[in-house]
Motif scaffolding. Structure first.
Motif, PDB file in Angstrom:
ATOM      1  N   ILE A 196     128.501  99.456 -56.141  1.00  0.00           N
ATOM      2  CA  ILE A 196     129.647  99.423 -55.244  1.00  0.00           C
ATOM      3  C   ILE A 196     129.488  98.190 -54.359  1.00  0.00           C
ATOM      4  O   ILE A 196     128.486  98.054 -53.647  1.00  0.00           O
ATOM      5  N   TYR A 197     130.475  97.293 -54.440  1.00  0.00           N
ATOM      6  CA  TYR A 197     130.449  96.043 -53.689  1.00  0.00           C
ATOM      7  C   TYR A 197     131.619  95.977 -52.723  1.00  0.00           C
ATOM      8  O   TYR A 197     132.748  96.344 -53.080  1.00  0.00           O
ATOM      9  N   LYS A 198     131.362  95.448 -51.526  1.00  0.00           N
ATOM     10  CA  LYS A 198     132.455  95.049 -50.654  1.00  0.00           C
ATOM     11  C   LYS A 198     133.090  93.817 -51.280  1.00  0.00           C
ATOM     12  O   LYS A 198     132.478  93.137 -52.111  1.00  0.00           O
ATOM     13  N   LEU A 199     134.317  93.511 -50.888  1.00  0.00           N
ATOM     14  CA  LEU A 199     135.002  92.367 -51.496  1.00  0.00           C
ATOM     15  C   LEU A 199     134.318  91.038 -51.194  1.00  0.00           C
ATOM     16  O   LEU A 199     134.504  90.064 -51.928  1.00  0.00           O
ATOM     17  N   ASP A 200     133.487  90.986 -50.141  1.00  0.00           N
ATOM     18  CA  ASP A 200     132.744  89.751 -49.862  1.00  0.00           C
ATOM     19  C   ASP A 200     131.484  89.626 -50.716  1.00  0.00           C
ATOM     20  O   ASP A 200     130.706  88.691 -50.574  1.00  0.00           O
ATOM     21  N   GLY A 201     131.268  90.592 -51.625  1.00  0.00           N
ATOM     22  CA  GLY A 201     130.126  90.555 -52.534  1.00  0.00           C
ATOM     23  C   GLY A 201     128.919  91.346 -52.065  1.00  0.00           C
ATOM     24  O   GLY A 201     127.937  91.458 -52.799  1.00  0.00           O
ATOM     25  N   THR A 202     128.970  91.903 -50.856  1.00  0.00           N
ATOM     26  CA  THR A 202     127.854  92.691 -50.334  1.00  0.00           C
ATOM     27  C   THR A 202     127.670  93.951 -51.163  1.00  0.00           C
ATOM     28  O   THR A 202     128.624  94.722 -51.355  1.00  0.00           O
ATOM     29  N   LEU A 203     126.460  94.180 -51.648  1.00  0.00           N
ATOM     30  CA  LEU A 203     126.143  95.384 -52.409  1.00  0.00           C
ATOM     31  C   LEU A 203     125.985  96.553 -51.443  1.00  0.00           C
ATOM     32  O   LEU A 203     125.145  96.514 -50.548  1.00  0.00           O
ATOM     33  N   SER A 204     126.791  97.585 -51.617  1.00  0.00           N
ATOM     34  CA  SER A 204     126.746  98.761 -50.735  1.00  0.00           C
ATOM     35  C   SER A 204     125.948  99.911 -51.330  1.00  0.00           C
ATOM     36  O   SER A 204     125.354 100.682 -50.591  1.00  0.00           O
ATOM     37  N   ALA A 205     125.958 100.051 -52.656  1.00  0.00           N
ATOM     38  CA  ALA A 205     125.217 101.144 -53.285  1.00  0.00           C
ATOM     39  C   ALA A 205     124.995 100.843 -54.757  1.00  0.00           C
ATOM     40  O   ALA A 205     125.791 100.153 -55.394  1.00  0.00           O
ATOM     41  N   GLU A 206     123.887 101.385 -55.268  1.00  0.00           N
ATOM     42  CA  GLU A 206     123.565 101.335 -56.694  1.00  0.00           C
ATOM     43  C   GLU A 206     123.422 102.772 -57.177  1.00  0.00           C
ATOM     44  O   GLU A 206     122.686 103.556 -56.573  1.00  0.00           O
ATOM     45  N   ILE A 207     124.124 103.099 -58.243  1.00  0.00           N
ATOM     46  CA  ILE A 207     124.137 104.470 -58.748  1.00  0.00           C
ATOM     47  C   ILE A 207     123.820 104.439 -60.239  1.00  0.00           C
ATOM     48  O   ILE A 207     124.426 103.681 -61.004  1.00  0.00           O
ATOM     49  N   THR A 208     122.855 105.253 -60.641  1.00  0.00           N
ATOM     50  CA  THR A 208     122.522 105.403 -62.058  1.00  0.00           C
ATOM     51  C   THR A 208     122.710 106.858 -62.445  1.00  0.00           C
ATOM     52  O   THR A 208     122.179 107.754 -61.793  1.00  0.00           O
ATOM     53  N   CYS A 209     123.488 107.078 -63.491  1.00  0.00           N
ATOM     54  CA  CYS A 209     123.756 108.435 -63.965  1.00  0.00           C
ATOM     55  C   CYS A 209     123.267 108.596 -65.393  1.00  0.00           C
ATOM     56  O   CYS A 209     123.414 107.690 -66.214  1.00  0.00           O
ATOM     57  N   THR A 210     122.705 109.744 -65.660  1.00  0.00           N
ATOM     58  CA  THR A 210     122.351 110.134 -67.022  1.00  0.00           C
ATOM     59  C   THR A 210     123.466 111.044 -67.512  1.00  0.00           C
ATOM     60  O   THR A 210     123.815 112.029 -66.850  1.00  0.00           O
ATOM     61  N   ILE A 211     124.016 110.700 -68.663  1.00  0.00           N
ATOM     62  CA  ILE A 211     125.184 111.385 -69.218  1.00  0.00           C
ATOM     63  C   ILE A 211     124.838 111.858 -70.626  1.00  0.00           C
ATOM     64  O   ILE A 211     124.041 111.236 -71.318  1.00  0.00           O
ATOM     65  N   GLY A 212     125.473 112.927 -71.049  1.00  0.00           N
ATOM     66  CA  GLY A 212     125.400 113.381 -72.427  1.00  0.00           C
ATOM     67  C   GLY A 212     126.796 113.705 -72.916  1.00  0.00           C
ATOM     68  O   GLY A 212     127.736 113.813 -72.121  1.00  0.00           O
ATOM     69  N   LEU A 213     126.937 113.848 -74.210  1.00  0.00           N
ATOM     70  CA  LEU A 213     128.195 114.326 -74.790  1.00  0.00           C
ATOM     71  C   LEU A 213     127.971 115.757 -75.237  1.00  0.00           C
ATOM     72  O   LEU A 213     127.060 116.033 -76.018  1.00  0.00           O
ATOM     73  N   MET A 214     128.780 116.656 -74.719  1.00  0.00           N
ATOM     74  CA  MET A 214     128.616 118.079 -75.007  1.00  0.00           C
ATOM     75  C   MET A 214     129.645 118.552 -76.033  1.00  0.00           C
ATOM     76  O   MET A 214     130.833 118.262 -75.906  1.00  0.00           O
ATOM     77  N   ASP A 215     129.162 119.266 -77.028  1.00  0.00           N
ATOM     78  CA  ASP A 215     130.026 119.984 -77.958  1.00  0.00           C
ATOM     79  C   ASP A 215     130.575 121.176 -77.186  1.00  0.00           C
ATOM     80  O   ASP A 215     129.824 122.053 -76.757  1.00  0.00           O
ATOM     81  N   LEU A 216     131.886 121.207 -76.966  1.00  0.00           N
ATOM     82  CA  LEU A 216     132.485 122.231 -76.114  1.00  0.00           C
ATOM     83  C   LEU A 216     132.479 123.625 -76.730  1.00  0.00           C
ATOM     84  O   LEU A 216     132.628 124.611 -76.009  1.00  0.00           O
ATOM     85  N   ASP A 217     132.297 123.726 -78.032  1.00  0.00           N
ATOM     86  CA  ASP A 217     132.218 125.039 -78.671  1.00  0.00           C
ATOM     87  C   ASP A 217     130.782 125.573 -78.658  1.00  0.00           C
ATOM     88  O   ASP A 217     130.550 126.736 -78.335  1.00  0.00           O
ATOM     89  N   LYS A 218     129.821 124.715 -78.971  1.00  0.00           N
ATOM     90  CA  LYS A 218     128.417 125.139 -79.014  1.00  0.00           C
ATOM     91  C   LYS A 218     127.749 125.092 -77.643  1.00  0.00           C
ATOM     92  O   LYS A 218     126.684 125.679 -77.466  1.00  0.00           O
ATOM     93  N   ARG A 219     128.363 124.351 -76.682  1.00  0.00           N
ATOM     94  CA  ARG A 219     127.803 124.175 -75.336  1.00  0.00           C
ATOM     95  C   ARG A 219     126.427 123.523 -75.392  1.00  0.00           C
ATOM     96  O   ARG A 219     125.531 123.848 -74.637  1.00  0.00           O
ATOM     97  N   LYS A 220     126.284 122.589 -76.313  1.00  0.00           N
ATOM     98  CA  LYS A 220     125.039 121.841 -76.501  1.00  0.00           C
ATOM     99  C   LYS A 220     125.363 120.351 -76.554  1.00  0.00           C
ATOM    100  O   LYS A 220     126.457 119.957 -76.983  1.00  0.00           O
ATOM    101  N   LEU A 221     124.377 119.539 -76.159  1.00  0.00           N
ATOM    102  CA  LEU A 221     124.553 118.099 -76.291  1.00  0.00           C
ATOM    103  C   LEU A 221     124.531 117.696 -77.750  1.00  0.00           C
ATOM    104  O   LEU A 221     123.771 118.244 -78.544  1.00  0.00           O
ATOM    105  N   VAL A 222     125.357 116.719 -78.086  1.00  0.00           N
ATOM    106  CA  VAL A 222     125.390 116.218 -79.457  1.00  0.00           C
ATOM    107  C   VAL A 222     124.348 115.110 -79.610  1.00  0.00           C
ATOM    108  O   VAL A 222     123.997 114.429 -78.647  1.00  0.00           O
ATOM    109  N   ALA A 223     123.868 114.943 -80.818  1.00  0.00           N
ATOM    110  CA  ALA A 223     122.914 113.872 -81.114  1.00  0.00           C
ATOM    111  C   ALA A 223     123.674 112.548 -81.225  1.00  0.00           C
ATOM    112  O   ALA A 223     124.872 112.523 -81.516  1.00  0.00           O
TER     113      ALA A 223
END
Length: 143
Positions: free
Chosen positions: A96-123
């Motif tokens: 997240i940057y201010k318009l002057d280029g100042t870095l306000s925050a760094e965010i790292t997320c771990t994501i998966g893709l879930m099979d909505l029927d099995k309720r499990k992550l897909v390979a």
């Protein structure tokens, strides 16, 4: 060869998003990263493609480093860049940057893709993105 820029969206900080100190509330930083992730998924073609296959992205972990405060009226740019590896998960990094280029925050997320029927992550989420026809060059600067 020039390095590609990550996907980015602009968001204006609203008064009701502030904490008692007049700073952007900590949880809203996560919301801004979510806005960038969803916009990126939508523009890359993923939301409809995955809905058809009964697959959805699921947030498994989120880590934030706060760098500079944000206040009401600030306009920020929120980046999002996908990093695929091996296994059932992948990373989506946002800055997240201010318009002057100042870095306000760094965010790292771990994501998966879930099979909505099995309720499990897909390979092989990368392979699922490819087979769904998503624009991986938009999603990832390393593609």
């Amino acid at each position: 060869m020039t390095e590609r820029e990550p996907f980015r969206v602009q968001i204006k900080v609203r008064h009701y998003e502030l904490d008692t100190l007049g700073h952007l509330n900590h949880a809203v930083y996560h919301s801004y990263a979510e806005v960038a992730r969803l916009e990126l998924f939508e523009q890359a073609g993923g939301l409809k493609a995955f809905a058809k296959d009964r697959v959805a992205s699921v947030l498994l972990e989120s880590h934030i480093s706060f760098r500079r405060e944000l206040r009401a009226g600030d306009v920020v740019e929120v980046t999002c860049d996908t990093k695929f590896g091996t296994g059932k998960t992948f990373k989506m990094d946002s800055n997240i940057y201010k318009l002057d280029g100042t870095l306000s925050a760094e965010i790292t997320c771990t994501i998966g893709l879930m099979d909505l029927d099995k309720r499990k992550l897909v390979a092989d989420p990368h392979g699922r993105f490819v087979s769904a026809g998503l624009d991986l060059k938009l999603m990832s600067t390393s593609e």
